[in-house]
Design a protein around this motif. Structure first.
Motif, PDB file in Angstrom:
ATOM      1  N   VAL A  11       0.843  -1.202   0.000  1.00 38.85           N
ATOM      2  CA  VAL A  11       0.000   0.000   0.000  1.00 38.85           C
ATOM      3  C   VAL A  11       0.877   1.251   0.000  1.00 38.85           C
ATOM      4  N   LYS A  12       1.940   1.223   0.754  1.00 40.81           N
ATOM      5  CA  LYS A  12       2.855   2.368   0.788  1.00 40.81           C
ATOM      6  C   LYS A  12       3.813   2.362  -0.403  1.00 40.81           C
ATOM      7  N   ALA A  13       4.257   1.185  -0.818  1.00 43.61           N
ATOM      8  CA  ALA A  13       5.263   1.095  -1.879  1.00 43.61           C
ATOM      9  C   ALA A  13       4.708   1.452  -3.256  1.00 43.61           C
ATOM     10  N   VAL A  14       3.408   1.356  -3.466  1.00 45.78           N
ATOM     11  CA  VAL A  14       2.863   1.699  -4.784  1.00 45.78           C
ATOM     12  C   VAL A  14       3.100   3.176  -5.101  1.00 45.78           C
ATOM     13  N   HIS A  15       3.190   3.999  -4.083  1.00 40.83           N
ATOM     14  CA  HIS A  15       3.452   5.417  -4.315  1.00 40.83           C
ATOM     15  C   HIS A  15       4.925   5.666  -4.620  1.00 40.83           C
ATOM     16  N   TRP A  16       5.794   4.828  -4.090  1.00 42.10           N
ATOM     17  CA  TRP A  16       7.214   4.986  -4.363  1.00 42.10           C
ATOM     18  C   TRP A  16       7.562   4.557  -5.781  1.00 42.10           C
ATOM     19  N   PHE A  17       6.987   3.423  -6.213  1.00 40.63           N
ATOM     20  CA  PHE A  17       7.346   2.849  -7.506  1.00 40.63           C
ATOM     21  C   PHE A  17       6.377   3.201  -8.631  1.00 40.63           C
ATOM     22  N   PRO A  20       0.604  -0.303 -10.084  1.00 39.36           N
ATOM     23  CA  PRO A  20      -0.610  -0.769  -9.408  1.00 39.36           C
ATOM     24  C   PRO A  20      -0.282  -1.713  -8.240  1.00 39.36           C
ATOM     25  N   ASN A  21      -1.184  -1.801  -7.315  1.00 38.25           N
ATOM     26  CA  ASN A  21      -0.989  -2.606  -6.113  1.00 38.25           C
ATOM     27  C   ASN A  21      -0.768  -4.082  -6.446  1.00 38.25           C
ATOM     28  N   HIS A  22      -1.464  -4.586  -7.437  1.00 32.26           N
ATOM     29  CA  HIS A  22      -1.362  -6.006  -7.792  1.00 32.26           C
ATOM     30  C   HIS A  22       0.016  -6.382  -8.324  1.00 32.26           C
ATOM     31  N   VAL A  23       0.700  -5.422  -8.903  1.00 31.59           N
ATOM     32  CA  VAL A  23       2.035  -5.697  -9.442  1.00 31.59           C
ATOM     33  C   VAL A  23       3.009  -6.055  -8.319  1.00 31.59           C
TER      34      VAL A  23
END
Length: 111
Positions: A11-17, A20-23
């Protein structure tokens, strides 16, 4: 618990990278799938000779593997749902603040 931790980190890492969350979540939980239990259940089902102990082993391994897969799916989905609700509330609040600022500046057209 492992899939829940993966989901919370994602949930937090999707903003860094910027993905999408599923990836991030799905490849991370694939190693958690109980392939050995599913293999044992299918192997014992194929080699069954009608003995009650063999049927019990098939059912035990099959139910255990199915419940593990269900828990992994719930562990990935539940934190993501709650995070999206929290993020949606923040976005609505931000949108209302921005609309109010534009109304005050006079650069807002209401339909």
């Amino acid at each position: 618990m492992g899939s829940m931790v993966v989901s919370l980190i994602a949930v937090k890492a999707v903003h860094w990278f910027h993905v999408p969350n599923h990836v991030l979540t799905i490849p991370s939980v694939i190693p958690m799938i109980p392939g050995v239990l599913m293999y044992r259940a299918l192997f014992e089902l194929i080699n069954i000779h009608g003995v009650v102990g063999e049927v019990t082993a098939v059912v035990s391994n099959g139910i255990t593997a199915s419940l593990i897969i269900l828990c992994i799916a719930l562990g990935v989905a539940v934190p993501n749902i709650f995070a999206r609700r929290y993020i949606a509330k923040d976005r609505q609040r931000f949108l209302k603040e921005e609309l109010q600022k534009r109304r005050e500046r006079g650069k807002f057209i209401e339909w």
